[in-house]
Design a protein around this motif. Structure first.
Motif, mmCIF file in Angstrom:
data_model
loop_
_atom_site.group_PDB
_atom_site.id
_atom_site.type_symbol
_atom_site.label_atom_id
_atom_site.label_comp_id
_atom_site.label_asym_id
_atom_site.label_seq_id
_atom_site.Cartn_x
_atom_site.Cartn_y
_atom_site.Cartn_z
ATOM 1 N N VAL A 316 0.856 -1.177 0.000
ATOM 2 C CA VAL A 316 0.000 0.000 0.000
ATOM 3 C C VAL A 316 0.895 1.232 0.000
ATOM 4 O O VAL A 316 1.792 1.363 0.843
ATOM 5 C CB VAL A 316 -0.932 0.022 1.224
ATOM 6 C CG1 VAL A 316 -1.801 1.282 1.207
ATOM 7 C CG2 VAL A 316 -1.811 -1.239 1.247
ATOM 8 N N HIS A 317 0.679 2.123 -0.961
ATOM 9 C CA HIS A 317 1.520 3.300 -1.127
ATOM 10 C C HIS A 317 0.649 4.555 -1.098
ATOM 11 O O HIS A 317 -0.500 4.546 -1.512
ATOM 12 C CB HIS A 317 2.266 3.244 -2.470
ATOM 13 C CG HIS A 317 3.086 1.996 -2.646
ATOM 14 N ND1 HIS A 317 4.379 1.896 -2.185
ATOM 15 C CD2 HIS A 317 2.771 0.798 -3.201
ATOM 16 C CE1 HIS A 317 4.847 0.693 -2.468
ATOM 17 N NE2 HIS A 317 3.890 0.006 -3.080
ATOM 18 N N LEU A 318 1.230 5.638 -0.618
ATOM 19 C CA LEU A 318 0.569 6.936 -0.617
ATOM 20 C C LEU A 318 1.130 7.798 -1.743
ATOM 21 O O LEU A 318 2.346 7.812 -1.974
ATOM 22 C CB LEU A 318 0.752 7.651 0.723
ATOM 23 C CG LEU A 318 0.068 7.003 1.922
ATOM 24 C CD1 LEU A 318 0.335 7.816 3.186
ATOM 25 C CD2 LEU A 318 -1.441 6.854 1.705
ATOM 26 N N GLY A 319 0.242 8.516 -2.425
ATOM 27 C CA GLY A 319 0.657 9.380 -3.527
ATOM 28 C C GLY A 319 0.220 10.814 -3.316
ATOM 29 O O GLY A 319 -0.790 11.081 -2.650
ATOM 30 N N ASN A 320 0.979 11.744 -3.858
ATOM 31 C CA ASN A 320 0.698 13.192 -3.767
ATOM 32 C C ASN A 320 0.743 13.701 -2.328
ATOM 33 O O ASN A 320 0.083 14.677 -1.994
ATOM 34 C CB ASN A 320 -0.661 13.540 -4.372
ATOM 35 C CG ASN A 320 -0.690 13.345 -5.875
ATOM 36 O OD1 ASN A 320 0.351 13.356 -6.528
ATOM 37 N ND2 ASN A 320 -1.869 13.136 -6.415
ATOM 38 N N VAL A 321 1.494 13.012 -1.496
ATOM 39 C CA VAL A 321 1.668 13.448 -0.109
ATOM 40 C C VAL A 321 3.070 14.015 0.039
ATOM 41 O O VAL A 321 4.057 13.308 -0.116
ATOM 42 C CB VAL A 321 1.461 12.293 0.882
ATOM 43 C CG1 VAL A 321 1.711 12.762 2.314
ATOM 44 C CG2 VAL A 321 0.060 11.729 0.752
ATOM 45 N N ARG A 322 3.150 15.306 0.301
ATOM 46 C CA ARG A 322 4.461 15.956 0.373
ATOM 47 C C ARG A 322 4.989 15.907 1.796
ATOM 48 O O ARG A 322 4.237 15.925 2.746
ATOM 49 C CB ARG A 322 4.351 17.405 -0.098
ATOM 50 C CG ARG A 322 3.903 17.505 -1.559
ATOM 51 C CD ARG A 322 3.805 18.951 -2.007
ATOM 52 N NE ARG A 322 3.402 19.048 -3.391
ATOM 53 C CZ ARG A 322 2.143 19.100 -3.797
ATOM 54 N NH1 ARG A 322 1.170 19.035 -2.923
ATOM 55 N NH2 ARG A 322 1.852 19.189 -5.079
#
Length: 322
Positions: A316-322
């Protein structure tokens, strides 16, 4: 090939086609002479045709375009002037497709064209998926024969190509024609798709697709309908490709007001886990775009959803999280 500045919408090194000039016009004429004919359609009574590319099955009369905007009825024949023509080219990190478990750390040649089989109000690439002035986009697009595509990829020292940015199945006939030449030259094919193509199209593309990222936008039939899609179609195609040996990763854009963070999310992750707990899931933060003006997704919600998903899925990966 000239590779100019970055483009935020395409999230990579963006290559706009050069002004056509004599060479470009010759390429367009050459492609016209060997135009790829649309498949997956039938002629009805009179000049009426029925397109079968996606789940929708548009019925068209002479002069009408389908929901996608790029397939149209011309006197009882389905035509698609955009087949083999592209308005966006880029070299991207593979992780921006996103694909996290297929050739990580590599670059991929990426192509985008015009049109889409859905109409998500939060579309990041609406300039080409749903252009306000399609005729201007058409003038800027460049024809690209399969042998030219192979040459460009090899000259860049790359070994994969992604059909992306807009809905790639609108180029299905081109992809199938180019696939043998791409494979012969060791070039893998990636599709970044909404997954709502018809079953026959999905089955044929399975034979030439090495990896895919499929958007699983919601897990509720009514929410999918509001976006112009079909939950049944995308589920069937994801399952078919996973079982058929395509490397599939899923992206779930967490859109405030659209995504059900409760039982709907759990039902989605249960379904993915039953298909295979090894299928990677990307949970992506949504930002305002096009017709969507809600604030960005709360990052705490993303982290919470990721923790719940990791109880069932291995990646499970998170995207667009700075």
């Amino acid at each position: 090939m000239e590779i100019p500045q970055k483009n935020a919408a395409m999230s990579g090194v963006f290559c706009t086609p050069r002004a056509k000039g004599a060479n470009g016009e010759r390429r367009d004429r050459a492609l016209e002479e060997r135009r790829i004919a649309p498949r997956w359609w039938t002629r009805q009574e009179g000049d009426v045709v029925r397109c079968a590319l996606c789940f929708r099955g548009c019925t068209l009369r002479n002069g009408m375009a389908g929901f996608c905007g790029v397939r149209l009825d011309v006197r009882g024949t389905l035509v698609s002037p955009w087949l083999g023509r592209f308005c966006a080219r880029a070299v991207d990190p593979i992780e921006k497709k996103p694909l996290a478990h297929w050739r990580p750390g590599t670059l991929i040649y990426s192509l985008g064209s015009m049109g889409c089989t859905m109409a998500c109000p939060f579309c990041q690439n609406h300039e080409i998926a749903h252009p306000e002035r399609p005729e201007a986009l058409s003038r800027a697009a460049a024809a690209l024969r399969p042998e030219e595509l192979v040459l460009e990829i090899r000259n860049l020292g790359l070994s994969s190509v992604a059909f992306t940015y807009n809905e790639p199945t609108l180029q299905a006939e081109y992809i199938l024609e180019a696939a043998p030449l791409l494979r012969e030259n060791g070039i893998a094919v990636v599709l970044v798709t909404n997954g709502v193509m018809s079953e026959p199209v999905a089955s044929e593309l399975l034979t030439c697709t090495d990896a895919a990222n499929v958007d699983l936008k919601a897990f509720d039939a009514e929410r999918y309908r509001r976006l112009g899609g079909s939950l049944d179609a995308v589920k069937a195609n994801i399952a078919s490709w996973v079982r058929g040996g395509v490397h599939v990763e899923l992206t779930h854009l967490v859109v405030p007001g659209l995504v059900d963070p409760g039982e709907g999310f759990d039902a989605m992750t249960d379904w993915i886990a039953a298909l295979s707990p090894s299928v990677p899931l990307h949970l992506s933060r949504c930002f305002p775009a096009w017709q969507h003006f809600a604030p960005p997704t709360d990052t705490e919600l993303l982290y919470s959803l990721a923790d719940r998903a990791r109880g069932k899925l291995r990646h499970v990966h998170l995207g667009n999280v700075r």
